[in-house]
Design a protein around this motif. Structure first.
Motif, PDB file in Angstrom:
ATOM      1  N   UNK A  19       0.707  -1.551   0.273  1.00  0.00           N
ATOM      2  CA  UNK A  19       0.256  -0.227   0.029  1.00  0.00           C
ATOM      3  C   UNK A  19       1.009   1.018  -0.003  1.00  0.00           C
ATOM      4  N   UNK A  20       1.815   0.990   0.804  1.00  0.00           N
ATOM      5  CA  UNK A  20       2.643   1.895   0.315  1.00  0.00           C
ATOM      6  C   UNK A  20       3.275   2.583  -0.402  1.00  0.00           C
ATOM      7  N   UNK A  21       4.050   1.605  -1.210  1.00  0.00           N
ATOM      8  CA  UNK A  21       4.273   1.315  -2.617  1.00  0.00           C
ATOM      9  C   UNK A  21       3.777   2.298  -3.422  1.00  0.00           C
ATOM     10  N   UNK A  22       2.361   1.675  -3.708  1.00  0.00           N
ATOM     11  CA  UNK A  22       1.422   2.578  -4.379  1.00  0.00           C
ATOM     12  C   UNK A  22       1.154   3.733  -3.989  1.00  0.00           C
ATOM     13  N   UNK A  23       1.121   3.914  -2.810  1.00  0.00           N
ATOM     14  CA  UNK A  23       0.646   5.730  -2.284  1.00  0.00           C
ATOM     15  C   UNK A  23       2.309   6.264  -2.583  1.00  0.00           C
ATOM     16  N   UNK A  28       5.148  10.565  -5.764  1.00  0.00           N
ATOM     17  CA  UNK A  28       6.037  10.720  -6.693  1.00  0.00           C
ATOM     18  C   UNK A  28       6.323  11.784  -7.602  1.00  0.00           C
ATOM     19  N   UNK A  29       5.340  12.110  -8.162  1.00  0.00           N
ATOM     20  CA  UNK A  29       6.091  13.281  -8.686  1.00  0.00           C
ATOM     21  C   UNK A  29       5.485  14.564  -8.457  1.00  0.00           C
ATOM     22  N   UNK A  30       4.481  14.677  -7.289  1.00  0.00           N
ATOM     23  CA  UNK A  30       4.717  15.906  -6.629  1.00  0.00           C
ATOM     24  C   UNK A  30       5.890  16.243  -5.996  1.00  0.00           C
ATOM     25  N   UNK A  31       6.177  15.512  -5.571  1.00  0.00           N
ATOM     26  CA  UNK A  31       7.720  15.326  -4.338  1.00  0.00           C
ATOM     27  C   UNK A  31       9.061  15.415  -4.893  1.00  0.00           C
ATOM     28  N   UNK A  32       8.352  14.789  -6.411  1.00  0.00           N
ATOM     29  CA  UNK A  32      10.340  15.725  -6.689  1.00  0.00           C
ATOM     30  C   UNK A  32       9.865  16.289  -7.345  1.00  0.00           C
ATOM     31  N   UNK A  33       8.973  16.819  -7.895  1.00  0.00           N
ATOM     32  CA  UNK A  33       9.083  18.756  -8.467  1.00  0.00           C
ATOM     33  C   UNK A  33       9.616  19.711  -7.480  1.00  0.00           C
ATOM     34  N   UNK A  34       8.642  19.174  -5.985  1.00  0.00           N
ATOM     35  CA  UNK A  34       9.258  19.504  -4.936  1.00  0.00           C
ATOM     36  C   UNK A  34      10.974  20.303  -4.605  1.00  0.00           C
ATOM     37  N   UNK A  35      11.296  18.197  -4.723  1.00  0.00           N
ATOM     38  CA  UNK A  35      12.611  18.135  -3.432  1.00  0.00           C
ATOM     39  C   UNK A  35      13.675  18.696  -5.432  1.00  0.00           C
ATOM     40  N   UNK A  36      13.045  18.958  -6.250  1.00  0.00           N
ATOM     41  CA  UNK A  36      13.909  19.646  -7.149  1.00  0.00           C
ATOM     42  C   UNK A  36      14.094  20.879  -7.397  1.00  0.00           C
ATOM     43  N   UNK A  37      13.032  21.725  -6.784  1.00  0.00           N
ATOM     44  CA  UNK A  37      13.485  22.970  -6.592  1.00  0.00           C
ATOM     45  C   UNK A  37      13.932  23.447  -5.422  1.00  0.00           C
ATOM     46  N   UNK A  38      13.534  22.185  -4.365  1.00  0.00           N
ATOM     47  CA  UNK A  38      14.002  22.521  -3.026  1.00  0.00           C
ATOM     48  C   UNK A  38      16.066  22.598  -3.647  1.00  0.00           C
ATOM     49  N   UNK A  49      16.629  15.036  -4.353  1.00  0.00           N
ATOM     50  CA  UNK A  49      15.840  13.857  -5.242  1.00  0.00           C
ATOM     51  C   UNK A  49      16.224  12.931  -5.006  1.00  0.00           C
ATOM     52  N   UNK A  50      17.694  12.817  -5.232  1.00  0.00           N
ATOM     53  CA  UNK A  50      18.233  11.439  -5.668  1.00  0.00           C
ATOM     54  C   UNK A  50      17.764  10.590  -4.650  1.00  0.00           C
ATOM     55  N   UNK A  51      17.875  11.037  -2.900  1.00  0.00           N
ATOM     56  CA  UNK A  51      17.901   9.815  -2.111  1.00  0.00           C
ATOM     57  C   UNK A  51      16.100   9.886  -2.160  1.00  0.00           C
ATOM     58  N   UNK A  52      15.460  10.648  -2.004  1.00  0.00           N
ATOM     59  CA  UNK A  52      13.586  10.697  -2.567  1.00  0.00           C
ATOM     60  C   UNK A  52      14.008   9.105  -3.524  1.00  0.00           C
ATOM     61  N   UNK A  53      14.506   9.799  -4.686  1.00  0.00           N
ATOM     62  CA  UNK A  53      13.931   9.006  -6.020  1.00  0.00           C
ATOM     63  C   UNK A  53      14.659   7.206  -5.696  1.00  0.00           C
ATOM     64  N   UNK A  54      15.877   7.224  -4.669  1.00  0.00           N
ATOM     65  CA  UNK A  54      16.177   5.831  -4.702  1.00  0.00           C
ATOM     66  C   UNK A  54      15.308   5.488  -2.961  1.00  0.00           C
ATOM     67  N   UNK A  55      14.534   5.833  -2.417  1.00  0.00           N
ATOM     68  CA  UNK A  55      13.895   5.477  -1.499  1.00  0.00           C
ATOM     69  C   UNK A  55      12.669   5.154  -2.275  1.00  0.00           C
ATOM     70  N   UNK A  56      11.956   5.428  -3.271  1.00  0.00           N
ATOM     71  CA  UNK A  56      10.934   5.016  -4.014  1.00  0.00           C
ATOM     72  C   UNK A  56      10.697   4.085  -4.901  1.00  0.00           C
ATOM     73  N   UNK A  57      12.512   3.637  -5.245  1.00  0.00           N
ATOM     74  CA  UNK A  57      12.587   2.780  -6.080  1.00  0.00           C
ATOM     75  C   UNK A  57      12.705   1.319  -4.722  1.00  0.00           C
ATOM     76  N   UNK A  58      13.430   1.694  -3.741  1.00  0.00           N
ATOM     77  CA  UNK A  58      13.476   0.767  -2.852  1.00  0.00           C
ATOM     78  C   UNK A  58      12.058  -0.168  -2.496  1.00  0.00           C
ATOM     79  N   UNK A  59      10.864   0.564  -1.970  1.00  0.00           N
ATOM     80  CA  UNK A  59      10.212   0.458  -1.501  1.00  0.00           C
ATOM     81  C   UNK A  59       8.560  -0.231  -2.933  1.00  0.00           C
TER      82      UNK A  59
END
Length: 354
Positions: A19-23, A28-38, A49-59
């Motif tokens: 369920x967490x992976x589906x969420x 992810x698109x919104x989180x990645x956009x915010x992370x890139x801006x930051x 964004x790299x850390x966020x993307x790797x966490x998402x990939x692992x989930x």
């Protein structure tokens, strides 16, 4: 933290991971956009964004594994043939492919390279193997098993900590394959006695000694099986190194403690488990593994500081002929310490920090 029982890990934690992976996929698109801006305004290395993307990939990787493992359980007759040779090989092939996918993503997201160096003729024989490796840095056990499956072309049998079973995919697949989980040592109670752990039945029926469990795991290895063990017992840290030295001094092994104190990059190995495997598998070849590249990463802060890793994990493998390994315990202990001194020198020669 005490490990929950299997029905909690597989009936509650595993569906929660899916369920967490589906969420994550949805958000992810919104989180990645915010992370890139930051990252553009705060840090130029795009660590967020790299850390966020790797966490998402692992989930997603973990959730996908849970789903496929459930399908394999159904295909085996709802677990009836799950331990048959056919389904054991199916699980090994699945794990090999999943680890290949995980490290392919790590290569592109974290710029992580893995350089494996093996002795001449390494792939030529069909004998079982005992592989003893140093333990340091996050994920080095994943890297080693990835190498054993995909590069060494062996079916690993692993000795690892039972806390790894918090991960639902790892929990399910490793309990279906021939592996052994090691529980943490008893915690001292208020009166100085070890505090009892586990369910009540463990208090009545004595546990099988760890060395006997390792020997049982090694005894029936086939020709392309490999038992993987980490004699140091845990990831290298200065505090653990100091405790390993003190443990030898407390046991009255002053000479061994003095040699351990000269090891700057590894901890003194605990020989009992490895020796049990060697005795149970007298025909198995022995290989030692040293690696560098993860030495500076020990805490969450270290992970953040090192991102993107831009690292090359160098893994050096040595073969030790069985004829060179003594049978007598003290001589064998001296041999093992000498091999760990060799690993320590190799790490030092690679420029790793002491």
């Amino acid at each position: 933290m005490r490990l929950p029982p299997p029905w909690v890990r597989r009936g509650i934690l595993a569906p929660l991971v899916v369920l967490l992976a589906l969420l994550v996929v949805v958000l992810l698109p919104a989180w990645l956009t915010i992370a890139l801006i930051v990252s553009v305004f705060v840090e130029p290395r795009l660590r967020t964004p790299r850390l966020l993307l790797m966490v998402a990939v692992y989930l997603l990787w973990d959730a996908s594994a849970v789903v496929v493992l459930f399908a394999l359980w159904v295909a085996s007759g709802f677990g009836w043939r799950i331990h048959s040779p056919r389904f054991r090989q199916a699980h090994y092939r699945f794990v090999a492919r999943m680890l290949g996918v995980l490290f392919w993503n790590a290569h592109w997201i974290l710029r992580l390279e893995i350089d494996v160096r093996v002795p001449e003729g390494f792939h030529d024989d069909e004998r079982p193997r005992v592989i003893a490796s140093r333990h340091a840095g996050p994920g080095d056990s994943f890297i080693l098993i990835h190498a054993v499956l995909n590069w060494f072309d062996r079916s690993p049998r692993i000795i690892l900590k039972d806390t790894m079973q918090w991960d639902p995919a790892v929990d399910v697949v490793l309990n279906r394959l021939p592996n052994r989980f090691i529980a943490p040592p008893p915690v001292a109670g208020e009166a100085g006695r070890p505090r009892r752990r586990g369910p009540r039945r463990d208090r009545i029926r004595p546990a099988v000694p760890l060395t006997a469990r390792i020997a049982d795991l090694a005894a029936d290895m086939g020709r392309r099986d490999a038992l993987v063990i980490f004699p140091e017992g845990g990831n290298f840290t200065p505090a653990r190194r100091a405790r390993a030295i003190e443990r030898l001094r407390t046991a009255g092994l002053a000479a061994a403690a003095e040699r351990a104190a000269r090891l700057m990059n590894v901890m003194a190995p605990r020989p009992a488990g490895l020796f049990a495997a060697l005795d149970a598998a007298p025909d198995a070849d022995v290989f030692l593994v040293a690696h560098t590249g993860l030495d500076r990463i020990r805490t969450v802060g270290d992970v953040w500081r090192e991102l993107p890793t831009d690292k090359t994990i160098t893994m050096q493998v040595w073969n030790v002929p069985r004829t060179e390994i003594p049978d007598e315990h003290d001589a064998r202990s001296d041999w093992l310490m000498a091999e760990w001194e060799r690993i320590d020198r190799w790490i030092g020669s690679r420029g790793s920090p002491a």
